[in-house]
Design a protein around this motif. Structure first.
Motif, PDB file in Angstrom:
ATOM      1  N   PRO A 112       5.155 -55.299   4.929  1.00  0.00           N
ATOM      2  CA  PRO A 112       6.141 -54.797   3.967  1.00  0.00           C
ATOM      3  C   PRO A 112       7.577 -54.846   4.465  1.00  0.00           C
ATOM      4  O   PRO A 112       8.506 -54.954   3.661  1.00  0.00           O
ATOM      5  N   LEU A 113       7.778 -54.793   5.783  1.00  0.00           N
ATOM      6  CA  LEU A 113       9.142 -54.777   6.309  1.00  0.00           C
ATOM      7  C   LEU A 113       9.864 -56.109   6.115  1.00  0.00           C
ATOM      8  O   LEU A 113      11.076 -56.194   6.311  1.00  0.00           O
ATOM      9  N   THR A 114       9.138 -57.149   5.713  1.00  0.00           N
ATOM     10  CA  THR A 114       9.777 -58.436   5.428  1.00  0.00           C
ATOM     11  C   THR A 114      10.238 -58.527   3.975  1.00  0.00           C
ATOM     12  O   THR A 114      10.893 -59.500   3.599  1.00  0.00           O
ATOM     13  N   GLY A 115       9.892 -57.539   3.164  1.00  0.00           N
ATOM     14  CA  GLY A 115      10.221 -57.570   1.743  1.00  0.00           C
ATOM     15  C   GLY A 115      11.490 -56.814   1.412  1.00  0.00           C
ATOM     16  O   GLY A 115      12.163 -56.256   2.283  1.00  0.00           O
ATOM     17  N   SER A 116      11.806 -56.785   0.124  1.00  0.00           N
ATOM     18  CA  SER A 116      13.056 -56.172  -0.339  1.00  0.00           C
ATOM     19  C   SER A 116      12.821 -54.760  -0.852  1.00  0.00           C
ATOM     20  O   SER A 116      11.845 -54.490  -1.548  1.00  0.00           O
ATOM     21  N   ARG A 117      13.736 -53.881  -0.523  1.00  0.00           N
ATOM     22  CA  ARG A 117      13.745 -52.522  -1.061  1.00  0.00           C
ATOM     23  C   ARG A 117      15.195 -52.078  -1.167  1.00  0.00           C
ATOM     24  O   ARG A 117      16.055 -52.558  -0.424  1.00  0.00           O
ATOM     25  N   ILE A 118      15.447 -51.188  -2.104  1.00  0.00           N
ATOM     26  CA  ILE A 118      16.822 -50.766  -2.346  1.00  0.00           C
ATOM     27  C   ILE A 118      16.873 -49.270  -2.589  1.00  0.00           C
ATOM     28  O   ILE A 118      16.016 -48.709  -3.284  1.00  0.00           O
ATOM     29  N   THR A 119      17.844 -48.611  -1.976  1.00  0.00           N
ATOM     30  CA  THR A 119      18.108 -47.197  -2.209  1.00  0.00           C
ATOM     31  C   THR A 119      19.415 -47.084  -2.977  1.00  0.00           C
ATOM     32  O   THR A 119      20.443 -47.596  -2.533  1.00  0.00           O
ATOM     33  N   VAL A 120      19.349 -46.432  -4.127  1.00  0.00           N
ATOM     34  CA  VAL A 120      20.512 -46.294  -4.999  1.00  0.00           C
ATOM     35  C   VAL A 120      20.965 -44.839  -4.976  1.00  0.00           C
ATOM     36  O   VAL A 120      20.158 -43.923  -5.162  1.00  0.00           O
ATOM     37  N   LEU A 121      22.247 -44.622  -4.731  1.00  0.00           N
ATOM     38  CA  LEU A 121      22.822 -43.281  -4.699  1.00  0.00           C
ATOM     39  C   LEU A 121      23.706 -43.074  -5.921  1.00  0.00           C
ATOM     40  O   LEU A 121      24.455 -43.977  -6.316  1.00  0.00           O
ATOM     41  N   GLY A 122      23.615 -41.885  -6.509  1.00  0.00           N
ATOM     42  CA  GLY A 122      24.457 -41.609  -7.660  1.00  0.00           C
ATOM     43  C   GLY A 122      24.182 -40.242  -8.240  1.00  0.00           C
ATOM     44  O   GLY A 122      23.457 -39.432  -7.656  1.00  0.00           O
ATOM     45  N   LYS A 123      24.764 -40.000  -9.404  1.00  0.00           N
ATOM     46  CA  LYS A 123      24.570 -38.742 -10.113  1.00  0.00           C
ATOM     47  C   LYS A 123      23.681 -38.982 -11.325  1.00  0.00           C
ATOM     48  O   LYS A 123      23.888 -39.942 -12.073  1.00  0.00           O
ATOM     49  N   VAL A 124      22.695 -38.111 -11.492  1.00  0.00           N
ATOM     50  CA  VAL A 124      21.719 -38.251 -12.569  1.00  0.00           C
ATOM     51  C   VAL A 124      22.180 -37.393 -13.745  1.00  0.00           C
ATOM     52  O   VAL A 124      22.263 -36.167 -13.638  1.00  0.00           O
ATOM     53  N   VAL A 125      22.488 -38.059 -14.858  1.00  0.00           N
ATOM     54  CA  VAL A 125      23.130 -37.401 -15.995  1.00  0.00           C
ATOM     55  C   VAL A 125      22.284 -37.580 -17.251  1.00  0.00           C
ATOM     56  O   VAL A 125      21.804 -38.683 -17.541  1.00  0.00           O
ATOM     57  N   LYS A 126      22.121 -36.509 -18.000  1.00  0.00           N
ATOM     58  CA  LYS A 126      21.343 -36.551 -19.238  1.00  0.00           C
ATOM     59  C   LYS A 126      22.039 -37.439 -20.267  1.00  0.00           C
ATOM     60  O   LYS A 126      23.262 -37.451 -20.375  1.00  0.00           O
TER      61      LYS A 126
END
Length: 247
Positions: free
Chosen positions: A86-100
């Protein structure tokens, strides 16, 4: 500044959006009301046409109560499923504000992506949320690691609004009148097993497919500016799929 590119491949921003659009679940991390400890939970995701994540959350869930106090959060989307390493694959962490959000088209897009959510979406204690992205961190294999700001990550939909307006009609037309083509996208283009593949959404950069619990993403060669461009792109894809079957 020019787009960062993976050597011999596509811009890292494009790869990041493809990953966001392709995944239908993520780990949502929020800060616990009691003590602020990081709290991770599994959530089902969709995206708007810009590729901003959409979440359907219950008011009773721990993460929703955390967000009511502090709406800053992160989402980890994993594109490594099925890889031997799995460490050869792609992953992404997205930071932000969660708004209704109460936008009907976004709610319809989420339900189309997750048909099982239709029974919950009308409940008073379930609400749709959109993440307003601040930045993202993608790891696309060993040595391919980048921070990306929202201005580079999100797709600028100015001038592309016609696709959102026509999306429901396009999806219905493809599923009702061109089911064979939708199936070919999955089997011939993506190498997936035959099944009851349905199109669940279309945006300027591609279309989303689902067969039961399995989802798939078909990316266009270039962004489609309007509904006619989408039609041309879908025809081109089915021609490519049929040609590959003859090889």
């Amino acid at each position: 500044m020019s787009d960062m590119k993976i050597p011999g491949q596509i811009p890292i921003e494009t790869l990041s959006r493809q990953l966001l659009r392709a995944c239908d679940q993520a780990v949502l991390s929020t800060a616990l009301v009691d003590g602020g400890w990081p709290y991770g939970s599994l959530v089902m995701t969709a995206c708007d046409h810009m590729a901003a994540p959409l979440l359907l959350l219950s008011d009773l869930a721990e993460h929703t109560m955390n967000l009511a106090r502090d709406n800053r959060a992160s989402l980890l989307l994993n594109g490594t499923v099925g890889l031997d390493n799995p460490l050869t694959g792609s992953r992404i962490t997205v930071l932000g504000k969660v708004v209704k959000t109460d936008e009907p088209n976004l709610k319809a897009r989420y339900v189309s992506r997750h048909p099982e959510s239709e029974m919950f979406v009308g409940f008073k204690d379930f609400n749709l949320y959109r993440m307003t992205i601040a930045r993202a961190h993608i790891v696309a294999g060993f040595g391919i690691i980048h921070w990306i700001g929202a201005e580079k990550l999100l797709f600028d939909t100015a001038g592309f609004e016609g696709i959102a307006a026509a999306e429901a009609d396009i999806v219905t037309h493809m599923n009702e009148d061109h089911a064979e083509a939708v199936s070919l996208y999955a089997t011939s283009l993506l190498g997936l097993e035959p099944g009851k593949w349905k199109m669940t959404g279309v945006d300027p950069e591609g279309c989303d497919l689902r067969d039961g619990g399995e989802v798939a993403r078909v990316n266009f060669d270039k962004p489609a500016a309007n509904a006619e461009d989408v039609r041309v792109a879908l025809i081109r894809l089915v021609k490519t799929a049929r040609a590959s079957e003859k090889v």
